[in-house]
Write a protein that holds these residues in place. Structure first.
Motif, short mmCIF file in Angstrom:
data_model
loop_
_atom_site.label_atom_id
_atom_site.label_comp_id
_atom_site.label_asym_id
_atom_site.label_seq_id
_atom_site.Cartn_x
_atom_site.Cartn_y
_atom_site.Cartn_z
N ALA B 11 38.19 47.45 53.24
CA ALA B 11 37.00 46.94 52.56
C ALA B 11 37.16 45.44 52.40
N GLU B 12 36.08 44.72 52.60
CA GLU B 12 36.13 43.26 52.47
C GLU B 12 34.94 42.80 51.64
N GLY B 13 35.12 41.70 50.92
CA GLY B 13 34.00 41.16 50.17
C GLY B 13 34.46 40.12 49.18
N TYR B 59 41.25 36.34 37.28
CA TYR B 59 41.97 35.06 37.29
C TYR B 59 41.82 34.29 38.58
N GLY B 60 41.26 34.90 39.62
CA GLY B 60 41.11 34.21 40.90
C GLY B 60 40.15 33.03 40.78
N LYS B 61 40.56 31.90 41.32
CA LYS B 61 39.72 30.70 41.29
C LYS B 61 39.50 30.21 42.72
N PRO B 62 38.35 29.61 43.05
CA PRO B 62 37.20 29.40 42.17
C PRO B 62 36.45 30.70 41.87
N GLU B 63 36.12 30.88 40.60
CA GLU B 63 35.51 32.12 40.13
C GLU B 63 34.25 32.46 40.94
N GLY B 64 34.17 33.67 41.37
CA GLY B 64 33.00 34.13 42.11
C GLY B 64 33.03 33.80 43.59
N GLU B 65 33.99 32.97 43.99
CA GLU B 65 34.04 32.56 45.40
C GLU B 65 35.26 33.12 46.13
N VAL B 66 36.12 33.78 45.38
CA VAL B 66 37.32 34.34 46.01
C VAL B 66 36.92 35.56 46.85
N ARG B 67 37.43 35.61 48.06
CA ARG B 67 37.17 36.76 48.92
C ARG B 67 38.44 37.61 49.00
N TYR B 84 44.59 41.27 50.23
CA TYR B 84 44.66 39.84 50.54
C TYR B 84 43.54 39.15 49.78
N ASP B 85 43.85 38.07 49.07
CA ASP B 85 42.77 37.34 48.40
C ASP B 85 42.94 35.84 48.61
N THR B 86 41.81 35.15 48.57
CA THR B 86 41.79 33.72 48.87
C THR B 86 41.85 32.87 47.60
#
Lengths: 110, 142
Positions: B11-13, B59-67, B84-86
Motif C-alpha cells: 500500500a502506498e500513499g 511526528y513525520g514532517k513536513p506534516e501532511g506531505e510525508v509519503r 518506508y516513509d519520507t
C-alpha cells in the motif's frame, strides 16, 4: 468514529464504535472531560463495538479515568474484545482499568 | 503454496490519519489469504504496525506531505512488514520501559516492541525504513 451516549441517571455510558485510535480518541476524551465538568463523573465506556484500540485510545481512557477520579467518580470499561484485552495486559493497564464483562457489571454500585 | 507465500502486499500513499484504515485493510487482506495464520498473531502484529504507522503520522514532517509505502508478507515462520516513509530522520527511543499506569502517552513503541520479535529502523538516503517481524506462534511477554 461514532459513539453513542446514554445517560442512565447514576452513570453515563459511552459506546464508541470501530477503531478507537488517534483519530477517534481525542473527541471521546473531550466528551469525557465535558461530562466530568458537568458533574457526571461516573462513566462506563462500553467497548463492545470497538474492534481495535491503539495507544492513543489507551491514553484517552487513562486520561478519562484520572479526570473522573479527581471528581470523586470513576471510569470503568465493559465488554472489551480480545485485542483490547491483550493490549491492556501488555501495557499493564488491566490493573487499573479492569474490563468488566458487561455494562451491567461495570455500573455495579452506581 | 510457495507462490502464495511469496506474495507481498503493498500500500502506498500519504502518511495521514485517514490512511490508517488502508493499513488495517492490507493486514486484513493478507490474513484472509492465509487462513492458517493464528488470528492472535495477526491481531498482535497489526497492533504493532499501527503503532509505528501512528508514529509516522503524528511526528513525520513536513506534516501532511510525508509519503509512505507498506509491504507485508507472510510465510510459514513469520509475518513481516517493511514501512518506508519520507519524513525527517527520526531516532526512536527503543528499549524504553512501558510507562506507568498514570501516563497518557508513550506506550506506542514499547507496545510494538513487546509483540514483535524484531523491530529496526534504518535511514536510507531520504527515507526511514522500519522493519517489523513477528514469529508465528510466538507467546508475547505478559
Amino acid at each position: 468514529m461514532f459513539y453513542e451516549e446514554k445517560d442512565a441517571g447514576g452513570y453515563v455510558a459511552l459506546v464508541p464504535e470501530g477503531k478507537f485510535n488517534l483519530v477517534s480518541a481525542p473527541p471521546l476524551k473531550a466528551r469525557i472531560d465535558d461530562l466530568v465538568r458537568e458533574g457526571k463523573a461516573r462513566i462506563v465506556v462500553d467497548l463492545s463495538a470497538v474492534d481495535f484500540i491503539d495507544s492513543s485510545g489507551l491514553g484517552a481512557l487513562i486520561g478519562g479515568l484520572k479526570a473522573a477520579r479527581q471528581q470523586g467518580g470513576d471510569l470503568r470499561i465493559a465488554a472489551a474484545g480480545d485485542q483490547v484485552k491483550a493490549v491492556l495486559k501488555l501495557t499493564n493497564l488491566d490493573r487499573i482499568l479492569s474490563p468488566y464483562a458487561t455494562v451491567e457489571e461495570a455500573r455495579h454500585g452506581w | 503454496m510457495a507462490g502464495e507465500d511469496d506474495e507481498t502486499y503493498v500500500a502506498e500513499g500519504f502518511a495521514v490519519p485517514e490512511e490508517l484504515d488502508t493499513v488495517h485493510a492490507l493486514l486484513a487482506q493478507a490474513a484472509a489469504d492465509h487462513p492458517d495464520v493464528d488470528p492472535t498473531d495477526v491481531m498482535l502484529f497489526e497492533t504493532a504496525v499501527i503503532e509505528i504507522a501512528n508514529n509516522v503520522v503524528e511526528y513525520g514532517k513536513p506534516e501532511g506531505e510525508v509519503r509512505w509505502r507498506l509491504e507485508l508478507s507472510i510465510d510459514d515462520e513469520r509475518i513481516a512488514a517493511e514501512l518506508y516513509d519520507t519524513g525527517q530522520e527520526f531516532t526512536p527511543g527503543m528499549g524504553a520501559a512501558m510507562p506507568g499506569e498514570d501516563a497518557e502517552s508513550g506506550r506506542g513503541l514499547p507496545l510494538a516492541e513487546a509483540v514483535l520479535d524484531k523491530i529496526e529502523l534504518e535511514r536510507v538516503d531520504d527515507t526511514n525504513h522500519w522493519r517489523m517481524v513477528r514469529r508465528r506462534g510466538h507467546v508475547p511477554q505478559a
